[in-house]
Design a protein around this motif. Structure first.
Motif, short mmCIF file in Angstrom:
data_model
loop_
_atom_site.label_atom_id
_atom_site.label_comp_id
_atom_site.label_asym_id
_atom_site.label_seq_id
_atom_site.Cartn_x
_atom_site.Cartn_y
_atom_site.Cartn_z
N LEU A 118 0.81 -1.22 0.00
CA LEU A 118 0.00 0.00 0.00
C LEU A 118 0.84 1.27 0.00
O LEU A 118 0.35 2.33 -0.41
N LEU A 119 2.08 1.18 0.45
CA LEU A 119 2.91 2.37 0.64
C LEU A 119 3.01 3.25 -0.61
O LEU A 119 2.86 4.48 -0.51
N PRO A 120 3.24 2.71 -1.81
CA PRO A 120 3.37 3.58 -2.98
C PRO A 120 2.05 3.98 -3.62
O PRO A 120 2.05 4.75 -4.58
N LEU A 121 0.93 3.46 -3.12
CA LEU A 121 -0.36 3.70 -3.75
C LEU A 121 -1.03 4.95 -3.19
O LEU A 121 -0.72 5.41 -2.10
N THR A 122 -1.99 5.48 -3.95
CA THR A 122 -2.75 6.66 -3.55
C THR A 122 -4.17 6.25 -3.21
O THR A 122 -4.81 5.50 -3.94
N SER A 123 -4.65 6.75 -2.08
CA SER A 123 -6.02 6.47 -1.66
C SER A 123 -7.00 7.16 -2.61
O SER A 123 -6.94 8.37 -2.82
N GLU A 124 -7.91 6.37 -3.18
CA GLU A 124 -8.90 6.91 -4.11
C GLU A 124 -10.26 7.12 -3.44
O GLU A 124 -10.95 8.11 -3.70
N SER A 125 -10.64 6.20 -2.57
CA SER A 125 -11.92 6.33 -1.89
C SER A 125 -11.90 5.48 -0.62
O SER A 125 -11.17 4.50 -0.52
N VAL A 126 -12.72 5.90 0.35
CA VAL A 126 -12.96 5.11 1.56
C VAL A 126 -14.46 5.17 1.83
O VAL A 126 -15.01 6.26 2.02
N THR A 127 -15.11 4.02 1.81
CA THR A 127 -16.54 3.99 2.04
C THR A 127 -16.88 2.94 3.09
O THR A 127 -16.19 1.93 3.22
N MET A 140 -19.84 10.07 12.38
CA MET A 140 -19.73 11.42 11.82
C MET A 140 -18.69 11.49 10.71
O MET A 140 -17.57 11.03 10.86
N GLY A 141 -19.10 12.05 9.57
CA GLY A 141 -18.17 12.37 8.50
C GLY A 141 -17.86 11.29 7.50
O GLY A 141 -17.27 11.58 6.46
N VAL A 142 -18.23 10.03 7.78
CA VAL A 142 -17.81 8.95 6.88
C VAL A 142 -18.64 8.96 5.60
O VAL A 142 -19.76 9.47 5.57
N GLU A 143 -18.07 8.42 4.55
CA GLU A 143 -18.77 8.28 3.28
C GLU A 143 -19.41 6.90 3.21
O GLU A 143 -18.72 5.89 3.40
N ILE A 144 -20.68 6.87 2.94
CA ILE A 144 -21.41 5.60 2.88
C ILE A 144 -21.26 4.99 1.49
O ILE A 144 -21.30 5.69 0.47
N PHE A 145 -21.07 3.67 1.45
CA PHE A 145 -20.91 2.95 0.19
C PHE A 145 -22.19 3.02 -0.65
O PHE A 145 -23.29 2.76 -0.15
#
Length: 449
Positions: A332-341, A350-355
């Protein structure tokens, strides 16, 4: 700072040129463009300390063995537990204590971030002397191969940011390979502690005033007997967003010590904190604490007791670090976070993105999970998907229906290979079943058409 044409430009110069993301060419826009030449130029231009680019996923802690226990054997025990770097504290600061730490760390191939009161207390010197103070401090440690950074401040108030920024720039000018280390407050700090009206203001001012190399924060979420802080995920939402907007890696301290109102985590709860952090794009994990601090009425248990004995949490951390975090973190170290759901939340924090589903994962059913998706290059038809159990006390059984463009799925094996995963259902609606132990996660690589 180097900004002459034909030389590498500094991070500060790049942010100035980009308008720090405000209307001009922000760093994430270069990555999102898919222009590999532009991306390589940016990567080459960024002066990254060794701890941020040595290849191994950074795993550290707060509160090392005390000075009388700062030995090669004790640091071999640290390395055996899968840690990659150590930070001063617990009486290990300045002079002989730092020398012993550097010697023990070097003997065990551990990086070391020192605490030196000349740096942490630099306000005691006239500003015109700060450059020479920083230079003389660095000169005392430059002989050590383990010397990898200096801890400037822990949990600073925003009123200190200008001072920290000056010290950071002095360190970067003299030794860009060293990490100017600062750890920030969590969201539950009050406005007086932060020195700003809101936590978002705190992060904004920190990045603007300091020009840091990374974002590190602590957040201890596990209350006695079984509660979790309401703002735990919100802290990660804010830090992740700031990290992506500025191109900075994010680190976190996880709770690994019983103290005050905070419980002693189980092994599953250690895994859970780590996997939540990884799903949110974390690039470095730190344990609070390694050695059990004083006084005993405040701190009861950590990885190593005050008497120097390994506790069950040491064995748990060693298993997690060596058998899971190091190999998965390296992926995961060299990768970029695209989304977190978040899927399956009965009461979303609070604040989370729902899938809601998209072209990579169209739907889900079953137990609650966190889906962290990553890319190497946006235009590449590959995505990495970390599926983390939302629960630290029950097994998750979840089925993910992959998008129509996904043709193959592979699962990462800790041996370092991606193994083909058999998918259920028709080609237009292939299902990936995932079973997760409490607090656990699994990493998949999805191949698009």
């Amino acid at each position: 700072m180097r900004s002459v044409v034909g030389q590498a430009v500094s991070r500060r110069s790049l942010l100035r040129l980009s308008g720090a993301g405000a209307g001009a060419l922000a760093l994430p826009a270069l990555w999102a463009s898919g222009d590999s030449v532009a991306q390589a130029a940016v990567a080459d231009a960024m002066e990254a300390p060794d701890l941020l680019r040595r290849g191994a996923f950074p795993i550290g802690f707060w509160w090392p063995p005390p000075p009388q226990e700062t030995t090669v054997a004790r640091y071999a025990e640290i390395a055996e537990a899968g840690f990659t770097f150590v930070t001063g504290g617990n009486g290990v600061q300045d002079g002989a204590a730092n020398e012993a730490m550097l010697t023990a760390a070097a003997a065990n191939d551990l990086a070391a971030v020192v605490i030196d009161t000349r740096i942490s207390g630099i306000a005691n010197y006239p500003p015109e002397q700060w450059s020479s103070v920083v230079a003389s401090t660095l000169a005392d440690y430059e002989h050590s191969s383990a010397f990898s950074g200096i801890n400037i401040q822990d949990e600073p108030n925003a009123g200190m940011f200008a001072q920290i920024g000056t010290v950071t720039e002095l360190l970067r000018d003299l030794r860009p390979d060293l990490l100017p280390y600062v750890n920030l407050f969590p969201t539950y700090a009050n406005a007086e502690q932060l020195g700003t009206p809101t936590y978002q203001d705190y992060l904004d001012r920190y990045v603007g005033d300091v020009d840091p190399a990374f974002l590190s924060f602590d957040h201890y979420a596990l209350f006695k007997p079984s509660g979790v802080r309401d703002d735990y995920f919100y802290n990660w939402v804010l830090v992740r967003d700031k990290a992506l907007r500025t191109g900075l890696p994010s680190w976190v301290f996880i709770q690994a010590c019983e103290h005050l109102a905070y419980r002693l985590p189980t092994e599953a709860e250690l895994r859970w904190q780590i996997n939540v952090s990884l799903a949110y794009g974390c690039k470095g994990i730190q344990y609070f604490t390694y050695w059990t601090p004083e006084p005993p009425e405040v701190f009861q248990h950590a990885l190593i007791s005050r008497e120097g004995e390994r506790t069950p949490l040491y064995d748990a951390a060693a298993r997690i670090n060596n058998d899971y975090l190091r190999p998965v973190g390296r992926q995961l170290l060299p990768l970029t976070s695209e989304s977190v759901t978040h899927f399956g939340e009965a009461a979303p924090p609070m604040g989370v993105e729902i899938f809601h589903g998209d072209s990579w994962v169209s739907s889900a059913s079953g137990s609650a999970v966190i889906l962290g998706r990553f890319f190497d290059r946006p235009a590449q038809r590959l995505r990495w998907l970390l599926v983390a159990n939302r629960s630290f006390d029950s097994t998750a059984s979840t089925s993910l229906t992959l998008g129509p463009e996904v043709v193959r799925a592979y699962e990462f094996d800790i041996s370092g290979r991606y193994l083909p995963r058999r998918l259920d259902g028709p080609p237009a609606g292939q299902v990936l079943p995932v079973t997760l132990e409490p607090g656990a996660a699994r990493l998949f690589r999805l191949h698009g058409a």
